[in-house]
Design a protein around this motif. Structure first.
Motif, PDB file in Angstrom:
ATOM      1  N   VAL A  62      36.005  36.704  41.590  1.00 58.24           N
ATOM      2  CA  VAL A  62      36.974  37.639  41.043  1.00 58.24           C
ATOM      3  C   VAL A  62      36.450  38.119  39.693  1.00 58.24           C
ATOM      4  N   VAL A  63      36.310  39.456  39.535  1.00 52.64           N
ATOM      5  CA  VAL A  63      35.743  40.025  38.317  1.00 52.64           C
ATOM      6  C   VAL A  63      36.732  40.910  37.556  1.00 52.64           C
ATOM      7  N   LYS A  67      39.643  43.216  41.529  1.00 49.49           N
ATOM      8  CA  LYS A  67      38.278  43.486  41.986  1.00 49.49           C
ATOM      9  C   LYS A  67      37.504  42.198  42.197  1.00 49.49           C
ATOM     10  N   VAL A  68      36.631  42.238  43.205  1.00 54.91           N
ATOM     11  CA  VAL A  68      35.827  41.066  43.537  1.00 54.91           C
ATOM     12  C   VAL A  68      34.395  41.485  43.846  1.00 54.91           C
ATOM     13  N   VAL A  69      33.506  40.491  43.806  1.00 58.71           N
ATOM     14  CA  VAL A  69      32.141  40.625  44.293  1.00 58.71           C
ATOM     15  C   VAL A  69      32.019  39.620  45.429  1.00 58.71           C
ATOM     16  N   ASN A 105      46.225  45.000  45.938  1.00 57.48           N
ATOM     17  CA  ASN A 105      47.050  44.122  45.104  1.00 57.48           C
ATOM     18  C   ASN A 105      46.189  43.342  44.116  1.00 57.48           C
ATOM     19  N   GLU A 106      46.819  42.966  43.018  1.00 58.73           N
ATOM     20  CA  GLU A 106      46.136  42.151  42.012  1.00 58.73           C
ATOM     21  C   GLU A 106      46.211  40.676  42.383  1.00 58.73           C
ATOM     22  N   PHE A 107      45.263  39.918  41.874  1.00 56.25           N
ATOM     23  CA  PHE A 107      45.289  38.468  42.024  1.00 56.25           C
ATOM     24  C   PHE A 107      46.268  37.919  40.997  1.00 56.25           C
ATOM     25  N   PHE A 112      42.578  39.806  33.476  1.00 57.18           N
ATOM     26  CA  PHE A 112      41.376  40.287  32.807  1.00 57.18           C
ATOM     27  C   PHE A 112      41.761  41.458  31.909  1.00 57.18           C
ATOM     28  N   GLU A 113      41.230  41.467  30.693  1.00 59.24           N
ATOM     29  CA  GLU A 113      41.432  42.627  29.824  1.00 59.24           C
ATOM     30  C   GLU A 113      40.551  43.781  30.275  1.00 59.24           C
TER      31      GLU A 113
END
Length: 146
Positions: A62-63, A67-69, A105-107, A112-113
């Motif tokens: 999770v970045v 968003k993810v990688v 959707n958000e985690f 994260f800023e």
């Protein structure tokens, strides 16, 4: 090999060489070792808890809030440092394959800023390398995530 213990130790060393790179790690005791975080300009290893399993065999880093990688099984190893109370994952990243994907959707468990990029994670790897902490990896195969 004269006995099973020597064979197991040889296999562990070969697996460490594959993951961390030959010459990039050294043992500090029977169970603990230290390793380089910056392998070259395009490859890094970070220690993080921001890893999730979305469904069977789909592992992500999770970045950002949504968003993810995507990761392969061989890019992640569970690590621990008992004295520092660190339980996380060593994640091997390559700049060439670092691409983030957005979710609707958000985690909920993350905030994260701003989005982590390969360059920001490379800076994190530099800071972690300076901390010089020894880690243990018990399970060299992939361990199911929570």
């Amino acid at each position: 090999m004269s006995n099973l213990k020597e064979l197991k130790n040889k296999i562990k060393e070969e697996n460490r060489d594959f993951f961390f790179g030959e010459g990039n790690w050294y043992a500090t005791s029977n169970k603990y070792f230290k390793f380089k975080r910056i392998l070259n300009d395009d490859e890094i290893i970070i220690i993080t808890e921001n890893v999730r399993e979305l469904k069977e065999d789909t592992i992500v880093l999770v970045v950002d809030n949504n968003k993810v990688v995507y990761l392969k099984n061989w890019q992640i190893k569970p690590v621990k440092a008992y004295e520092e109370n660190i339980y996380g994952y060593a994640v091997k990243l390559n700049k060439k394959y670092f691409k983030s994907y957005s979710f609707k959707n958000e985690f909920k468990e993350f905030y994260f800023e701003k989005e982590d990029t390969f360059e920001s994670l490379k800076e994190l790897a530099k800071m972690q390398e300076e901390e010089d902490i020894s880690f243990s990896i018990d399970n060299w195969g992939f361990k199911k995530l929570k």
